[in-house]
Design a protein around this motif. Structure first.
Motif, PDB file in Angstrom:
ATOM      1  N   LEU A  20       0.837  -1.200   0.000  1.00 20.70           N
ATOM      2  CA  LEU A  20       0.000   0.000   0.000  1.00 20.70           C
ATOM      3  C   LEU A  20       0.870   1.247   0.000  1.00 20.70           C
ATOM      4  O   LEU A  20       0.601   2.221  -0.713  1.00 20.70           O
ATOM      5  CB  LEU A  20      -0.920  -0.008   1.219  1.00 20.70           C
ATOM      6  N   LEU A  81      -7.032   6.577  -3.078  1.00 22.94           N
ATOM      7  CA  LEU A  81      -6.235   6.305  -1.876  1.00 22.94           C
ATOM      8  C   LEU A  81      -7.094   5.729  -0.764  1.00 22.94           C
ATOM      9  O   LEU A  81      -6.676   4.822  -0.036  1.00 22.94           O
ATOM     10  CB  LEU A  81      -5.579   7.593  -1.378  1.00 22.94           C
ATOM     11  N   PHE A  82      -8.301   6.284  -0.639  1.00 24.37           N
ATOM     12  CA  PHE A  82      -9.181   5.827   0.430  1.00 24.37           C
ATOM     13  C   PHE A  82      -9.544   4.357   0.244  1.00 24.37           C
ATOM     14  O   PHE A  82      -9.451   3.542   1.169  1.00 24.37           O
ATOM     15  CB  PHE A  82     -10.444   6.688   0.482  1.00 24.37           C
ATOM     16  N   SER A  85      -6.647   2.074   0.894  1.00 27.55           N
ATOM     17  CA  SER A  85      -6.332   1.973   2.323  1.00 27.55           C
ATOM     18  C   SER A  85      -7.378   1.161   3.056  1.00 27.55           C
ATOM     19  O   SER A  85      -7.049   0.316   3.897  1.00 27.55           O
ATOM     20  CB  SER A  85      -6.245   3.366   2.936  1.00 27.55           C
ATOM     21  N   ALA A  86      -8.641   1.405   2.751  1.00 25.58           N
ATOM     22  CA  ALA A  86      -9.712   0.704   3.462  1.00 25.58           C
ATOM     23  C   ALA A  86      -9.571  -0.796   3.279  1.00 25.58           C
ATOM     24  O   ALA A  86      -9.760  -1.579   4.223  1.00 25.58           O
ATOM     25  CB  ALA A  86     -11.075   1.191   2.965  1.00 25.58           C
ATOM     26  N   VAL A  88      -6.922  -2.564   2.899  1.00 27.11           N
ATOM     27  CA  VAL A  88      -5.868  -3.108   3.766  1.00 27.11           C
ATOM     28  C   VAL A  88      -6.274  -3.045   5.230  1.00 27.11           C
ATOM     29  O   VAL A  88      -5.963  -3.939   6.016  1.00 27.11           O
ATOM     30  CB  VAL A  88      -4.534  -2.371   3.535  1.00 27.11           C
ATOM     31  N   VAL A  89      -6.993  -1.996   5.625  1.00 28.63           N
ATOM     32  CA  VAL A  89      -7.448  -1.909   7.019  1.00 28.63           C
ATOM     33  C   VAL A  89      -8.248  -3.140   7.382  1.00 28.63           C
ATOM     34  O   VAL A  89      -7.975  -3.816   8.383  1.00 28.63           O
ATOM     35  CB  VAL A  89      -8.311  -0.646   7.246  1.00 28.63           C
ATOM     36  N   PHE A  90      -9.221  -3.465   6.543  1.00 27.90           N
ATOM     37  CA  PHE A  90     -10.061  -4.615   6.864  1.00 27.90           C
ATOM     38  C   PHE A  90      -9.275  -5.909   6.780  1.00 27.90           C
ATOM     39  O   PHE A  90      -9.421  -6.802   7.619  1.00 27.90           O
ATOM     40  CB  PHE A  90     -11.286  -4.643   5.942  1.00 27.90           C
TER      41      PHE A  90
END
Lengths: 311, 557, 192
Positions: A20, A81-82, A85-86, A88-90
């Motif tokens: 990321l 980008l959002f 990123s989201a 990878v967060v999950f």
């Protein structure tokens, strides 16, 4: 090559973050180059010339099209980008247990790390061992203030907060020793609450776990030292399994000699260092919560000899 | 004719006694004098905070250094951060607002002059109170030593258990009292702008500086108050046996974090919006063009104000919020980059097609644009929560926020100090010395803060009094420390310039920059009453209209 | 720009009102944080009394909200120049406010003595006394201000031209009442 570089991941969560980060860095670099170039260009091209006639340039008050262009483009970039990123967060936060994943409870203390392996009946301190190629879930607790577990090549950092259990996981691909340190200011010796994670082969890990689960060695030759240990306040803070020492404030010493360092990574584990530490911990780690025990020289020799048998 | 001297109606007879002049300053309610008191106070504490930073950097110049003990180091970074935010940046921001807002809206003073003075003295007192903590520990019963809990004072480190004595109380009480001062000034700014604009100056005709200070003041009201509440709760915990943040009784450490950052994030916008204000006044004048996209700049400012209240937990990506919670704050944080970027583009567009004069104010603004761009981009990097799991709480963050506060805000403050120096003092500063200051400071700033990013990328956490060799951090830390020398030299040149020019600078006249806002229409320095007759305006640049009657702004706005 | 003569068309909001409403915004933010803490910890105390020991303070609420009515009448009277009527309504406001404070004190005495609930007992005690206490503090400050005006009135110093300023105090008092409505709902209705 730095042993703690975030750009040299060797474990799944760190690798997800790294991938990321490449996207994020590429976008940031592109934006920087374009805007900086425009800035440099405008500073050069529109500087007031020596032969300037002194008249004011054309006054331009705005342009709707231009404003829309440089609003919509950033919005699109933000969306990209959002979403990246989201995802990878999950993926990282909600990663599932696997059938051979390992559970370790990490308890942060001022200024050392406690590790408990509930399934394996292991309690140790400051040096975490995990098997390679396996998902290890770290359940993060704190006994006092906030701490943070950060081993950059293995995973992003996650905080240990009292009364607020947290969790993280690692899945290292290669054996070896991984370094890190506490990343949330926790008091005087926050700087020396170092992390050492040993990623072992499966066989080495199993052997280590069995050895850690065993009770303390009972070597008659150091009985005098053991007496000093048990009759001074040592047993109030430390545990040596199978003996009267069952304190939980300080690290478990049952297998102290299996560790490569003392004081949470501060000095290497040699008899000289051990003796000096017991004599006055503040010499190595001023502000650590272990007080000088006021032992005589011969008591120090005896206790060091005793602790040196705790393999 | 009265025989007693009456302040500025001085007939040129013998100078008034020092005691009288000091008494005037201490009892003043004039917004200009209070503005100067705030700015002087902020600059003095800038030097003190800089000394604290120098101590930190000397300790970190190499691994396992023994320049100061861990206890002293921890006090130094706590005091450095607390000082710079609350007793340097806030006073500077309020000082400029105080001095400039009434002048720029054609008013004679702020809405509540006595509240103005009271707010200043609250802030001034609380800074001295905080610093008393250094001396209070020795000999005086129970007075404690300087706080060492970090400028954001996380619980439960601040509980009586982990912070016995009074060091934390100095932090809490100093900020509580100065918070009341800040709120008082914010109320004053809002009321002044709402109620005291000169005829013709509708909201759409206010200078951008005034708009930015209006939004800043609104943020102070909404953001400082939660900190006030949290500090009251901390005092209840420490002194009345309460359990707000007492984790051993079921209290939540994370709750403190939420309350603190609800303050802490908008606070950085409180500091940066006035910096934007300075850039928005200076860049047009030194590019000889009107601000490009005034309505969009206003809209972007208001948007930043609103969005800034919704991003706070990006300081908490590692504390274990749910994935949905983290994702929400990723979105809001990335969103705020949009109006911020728009502003950068509008400043660039203002320069585009203009005639740029490279005087000191403009040099500092150009550097600001470059540096703030970088700072914003490193911020965007950290808005991506997974990336922040590596970057957060490391020297990368420290580098990022110093890039914003020093490279962005302080550079704009230098620009503003040079730009309005002639107005305040009636004299021109030395352009040569100012350029020396600029180059020394740019070199030092980049040496220190560019280098500082790298240890963060290589795993160095923040707030550590020493570090291990062999991690690749050593050289970068060394370079970071070296930069301090250049910055200090730059600041010396700056102070020398201010003082020397006050005595020997050439007279500036009303309008040395050929500028366009109201303050340049009155004398330098302005008389106590600012304007003999209240101005009436028809556009955003009243002086442009006067100077260009054939082509006034109000035809195009 | 031209020299200004009186500009009757240029009307801006009154700075006292703008200032007072800005103060309300700030105070609201402070109260919101205390309310958030109260709700966050509701039901989380591991031991000790819970919100069930609270009795609905109906009489006190009626008194406080009525005092908004009396202060409104007072200000209206002063605007008309009826200082005597103003003074009577003003004193009635103070009395009602004092009854509210007295009643709160009695309630607290009961809670401390009979229920064993103090600010240090548990999370409920901490958040309850802090929130209600913060409001009571604001009532107290208001009463001091009102009493000061009452004294000035008794000395004959308050006249019709002071109505706008007195109105600002009235606004503060109304704000304190609105905050009470919020606190009442959070503590005695939602939280119980």
């Amino acid at each position: 090559m730095s042993p703690t570089s975030i750009f040299a991941p060797l474990s799944t969560p760190a690798e997800s973050i790294f991938e990321l980060s490449i996207l994020v860095l590429a976008i940031a670099a592109a934006i920087f180059l374009i805007v900086a170039a425009l800035l440099v260009y405008s500073v050069v091209k529109f500087r007031r010339k020596r032969n300037d006639d002194g008249r004011e340039p054309a006054q331009v008050y705005g342009s709707l099209q231009v404003e829309l262009a440089w609003t919509i483009t950033p919005v699109i970039i933000v969306l990209v980008l959002f979403l990246a990123s989201a995802r990878v967060v999950f993926a990282v936060q909600d990663a599932p247990r696997t059938k051979d994943s390992l559970e370790v409870t990490v308890v942060g203390h001022q200024f050392w790390w406690e590790y408990r392996y509930p399934g394996l009946k292991v309690v140790t301190a400051n040096e975490l061992h995990v098997p390679v190629g396996t998902r290890t879930f770290l359940n993060l607790l704190s006994a006092d203030t906030d701490h943070s577990f950060w081993v950059p090549r293995l995973a992003g950092k996650t905080d240990l907060i009292p009364n607020h259990p947290n969790g993280t996981w690692i899945e290292p691909r290669e054996t070896g020793l991984y370094l890190g340190q506490c990343a949330q200011y926790c008091g005087t010796q926050h700087a020396k609450m170092l992390l050492r994670v040993y990623v072992d082969s499966r066989e080495d890990f199993d052997r280590w776990a069995r050895q850690q689960a065993a009770a303390a060695r009972d070597d008659g030759r150091v009985a005098q030292g053991r007496r000093v240990f048990e009759q001074t306040a040592c047993i109030n803070c430390h545990t040596v399994s199978g003996t009267a020492a069952n304190g939980r404030f300080g690290p478990d010493l049952t297998h102290l000699m299996s560790r490569g360092t003392l004081g949470a990574g501060v000095v290497s584990n040699t008899p000289e260092n051990l003796r000096a530490w017991i004599r006055r911990p503040d010499d190595f780690k001023p502000g650590s919560l272990m007080p000088p025990m006021g032992l005589s020289e011969s008591q120090l020799d005896a206790v060091t000899a005793y602790l040196s048998t705790l393999q | 004719m009265a025989t007693t001297d009456v302040g500025w109606i001085d007939a040129g007879t013998r100078p008034r006694p020092l005691v009288d002049r000091l008494h005037e300053w201490v009892t003043t309610v004039d917004h200009k004098r209070l503005g100067l008191l705030y700015v002087g106070y902020g600059l003095l504490f800038l030097v003190i905070g800089g000394i604290e930073a120098t101590i930190l950097r000397l300790q970190l110049v190499r691994p396992h250094n023994g320049f100061v003990s861990p206890q002293v180091f921890n006090q130094m970074f706590t005091m450095h951060g607390t000082t710079m935010i609350f007793f340097v940046a806030m006073p500077l921001v309020f000082g400029f607002a105080n001095y400039l807002v009434p002048l720029m809206i054609g008013a004679r003073d702020m809405a509540f002059p006595r509240l103005n003075a009271f707010s200043f003295w609250l802030t001034a007192f609380s800074g001295l109170f905080l610093y008393f903590s250094f001396v209070g520990g020795f000999g005086l019963y129970g007075a404690g030593t300087a706080p060492d809990v970090g400028w954001f004072a996380y619980a439960p480190l601040t509980s009586k258990t982990f912070s016995p004595g009074h060091s934390t109380d100095y932090w809490t009480l100093a900020l509580l009292v100065s918070g009341f001062g800040s709120i008082g000034t914010a109320i004053n700014i809002i009321a002044t702008i709402a109620s005291m604009r000169c005829p013709g100056m509708t909201l759409g005709k206010m200078p951008l500086l005034v708009w930015l200070n209006l939004v800043m003041a609104s943020l102070v009201i909404l953001a400082v108050s939660p900190l006030t509440a949290a500090q009251i709760m901390l005092l209840v915990d420490r002194y009345l046996g309460g359990h707000f943040f007492d984790t051993q009784a079921g209290g939540s450490a994370v709750l403190w974090m939420h309350f603190f950052w609800v303050f802490g994030h908008p606070e950085v916008y409180v500091l940066v919006l006035p910096a934007f204000a300075f850039a928005s006044e200076i860049i047009p004048v030194f590019s000889r063009k009107a601000m490009f996209g005034y309505p969009v700049m206003v809209a972007a400012t208001v948007a930043i104000g609103f969005i800034s209240m919704s991003v706070w937990a990006h300081h908490m990506f590692t504390v274990g919020m749910t994935s949905a919670g983290n994702t929400f704050f990723v979105l809001t944080t990335m969103a705020i980059a949009v109006p911020t970027g728009i502003k950068i583009f509008n400043w660039l567009a203002t320069m585009w097609g203009g005639k740029i004069y490279f005087k000191a104010p403009m040099l500092f603004c150009i550097a600001f644009l470059f540096q703030f761009l970088i700072a914003g981009l490193t911020g965007v990097m950290m808005s991506s929560a997974p990336f922040d799991w590596q970057l957060g709480n490391s020297y990368f963050v420290v580098a990022h926020f110093h890039y914003v506060i020093v490279g962005g805000i302080l550079f704009c403050i230098f620009a503003a100090l040079y730009y309005w120096y002639p107005k305040v003092t009636g004299r021109m500063y030395s352009e040569a010395l100012a350029k020396l200051h600029f180059w020394l400071f740019v070199i030092g700033f980049h040496l220190t803060f560019d280098s500082m990013h790298v240890p963060g990328l290589l795993g160095m956490p923040r707030r550590i009094y020493t570090y291990e060799p062999g991690r690749g951090w050593d050289t970068w830390n060394f370079l970071t420390t070296v930069g301090v020398v250049f910055q200090a030299a730059g600041v010396l040149a700056f102070v020398f310039n201010l003082v020397r020019s006050y005595v020997r600078g050439r007279p500036a006249g009303n309008d040395p920059w050929d500028a366009w806002t109201l303050e340049w229409s009155t004398t330098s320095p302005p008389p106590e009453y600012n304007y003999a007759t209240v101005p009436v305006v028809k556009s955003r640049r009243p002086l442009w209209d006067l100077k260009h009657p054939e082509d006034p702004d109000w035809k195009y706005e | 720009m031209s020299t200004a003569s009186a500009n009757p068309d240029w009307v801006l909001p009154d700075r006292g009102r703008v200032g007072m409403f800005s103060l309300f915004a700030s105070e609201s933010a402070i109260f919101v944080i205390f309310i958030v803490a109260y709700l966050f910890y509701a039901g989380k105390s591991v031991s000790g009394p819970t919100a069930s020991v609270l009795h609905l303070p109906v009489l006190l609420t009626v008194c406080l909200l009525s005092s908004s009515w009396t202060i409104h009448r007072a200000v209206a009277a002063l605007r008309r120049g009826e200082v005597g009527s103003f003074a009577r309504s003003w004193v009635a406001t103070i009395v009602l406010g004092a009854v509210f404070l007295g009643g709160t004190a009695l309630e607290w005495r009961h809670l401390i003595r009979d229920e064993g609930l103090t600010i240090r007992t548990n999370l409920f005690g901490t958040t309850y006394y802090s929130l209600v206490g913060l409001h009571a503090f604001h009532v107290t400050v208001g009463l001091i201000a009102l009493a000061t005006v009452a004294l000035l009135t008794a000395g004959g110093h308050v006249k019709r031209e002071h109505a706008a300023r007195v109105d600002l105090l009235g606004l503060y008092w109304h704000f304190v009442d609105v905050v009470w409505i919020a606190v009442f709902l959070v503590v005695y209705v939602v939280g119980r």
